[in-house]
Enzyme design. Structure first.
Site, PDB file in Angstrom:
ATOM      1  N   ASP A   1      -1.565  -2.508  -3.181  1.00  0.00           N
ATOM      2  CA  ASP A   1      -2.596  -3.511  -2.977  1.00  0.00           C
ATOM      3  C   ASP A   1      -3.484  -2.956  -1.848  1.00  0.00           C
ATOM      4  O   ASP A   1      -3.145  -1.947  -1.225  1.00  0.00           O
ATOM      5  CB  ASP A   1      -1.913  -4.833  -2.584  1.00  0.00           C
TER       6      ASP A   1
ATOM      7  N   ASP B   1      -6.052  -5.178   0.583  1.00  0.00           N
ATOM      8  CA  ASP B   1      -6.186  -6.069   1.747  1.00  0.00           C
ATOM      9  C   ASP B   1      -4.815  -6.458   2.306  1.00  0.00           C
ATOM     10  O   ASP B   1      -3.924  -6.847   1.544  1.00  0.00           O
ATOM     11  CB  ASP B   1      -6.926  -7.350   1.346  1.00  0.00           C
TER      12      ASP B   1
ATOM     13  N   ASP C   1       1.326  -7.481  -0.566  1.00  0.00           N
ATOM     14  CA  ASP C   1       1.615  -8.564   0.373  1.00  0.00           C
ATOM     15  C   ASP C   1       1.361  -9.955  -0.197  1.00  0.00           C
ATOM     16  O   ASP C   1       1.914 -10.927   0.283  1.00  0.00           O
ATOM     17  CB  ASP C   1       0.731  -8.414   1.633  1.00  0.00           C
TER      18      ASP C   1
END
Length: 241
Positions: A8, A10, A179
């Site tokens: 991922d 961000d 996350d």
């Protein structure tokens, strides 16, 4: 023997949300309440489209946006981790699947000279219009009820693996590093031999542990990380094997 690393972006590669960071370019570094409150769940891309119009209307130009975006800090240990992956590219294929956009990710990776580490980036297409406004589109259309309507990361991962198989590439193990809540769908697609690496204290870790408590745990192994050095330690073990 090849491993696939899926990142991922961000709060995983960078230690911030690129979409909210861009607000630093706005007058007084904030958005008007009406705009801020216009977000509807599952429609983040449309919301960001309105943010980009507001920035354009206020004369925020591409070079200012780029300068601002390239000041975002990388997550702790991430520079070392990406350096390590770059040195061992013969063992690792590496992709990004992100709900950010092509312009932001491109700027950030190129400024830090990490764009060569990644084989492909799957994210919302963005571009500057002839009038200098940043525009963003949905990555794809899909039928997954669990994911935001512009991006199902499981579908992206599945399509990537199918294409690789057609080219004769299959992976010993998939390592998924993320996350957020939208990382759960692809993690649930992973098999027993794969590994999910949720960031400690973030939504993905919480959702995985809720599944385990309700006795429907994910199939893959789970290894929590707080610094990207933890991820690098695991990859070093893989390389030794």
């Amino acid at each position: 023997m090849k491993f696939l690393l899926v990142f991922d972006f961000d709060h995983t590669i960078i230690d911030e949300n690129s979409d909210t960071w861009i607000v630093k370019c706005a007058p007084e570094r904030k958005l008007p309440n009406g705009l801020r409150n216009s977000y509807q769940p599952g429609h983040w891309t449309e919301y960001m489209g309105r943010v980009f119009v507001y920035l354009g209307d206020n004369g925020v130009k591409e070079d200012e946006m780029k300068r601002t975006m390239t000041t975002i800090p990388f997550t702790a240990g991430m520079i070392e981790l990406l350096g390590f992956i770059g040195e061992n590219k013969e063992l690792f294929d590496c992709i990004i699947v992100s709900d950010s956009n092509t312009v932001f990710i491109d700027w950030i990776l190129k400024a830090a000279d990490f764009h060569k580490v990644f084989d492909e980036v799957f994210t919302n297409p963005a571009a500057f219009s002839s009038t200098g406004y940043l525009t963003v589109q949905h990555f794809h259309a899909h039928h997954c009820a669990k994911c935001p309507k512009n991006l199902c990361k499981r579908e992206v991962l599945k399509e990537f693996l199918d294409k690789q198989l057609e080219r004769g590439v299959s992976y010993t193990q998939i390592v998924y590093i993320g996350d957020g809540g939208n990382d759960l769908c692809p993690v649930m697609f992973l098999k027993k031999n794969d590994i999910a690496m949720p960031r400690q204290g973030y939504t993905l870790e919480k959702k995985i542990s809720q599944l385990a408590q309700s006795l429907s745990p994910v199939q893959c192994s789970v290894l929590v990380w707080s610094s990207a050095i933890d991820i690098m330690s695991y990859l070093k073990l893989l390389v030794k094997e």
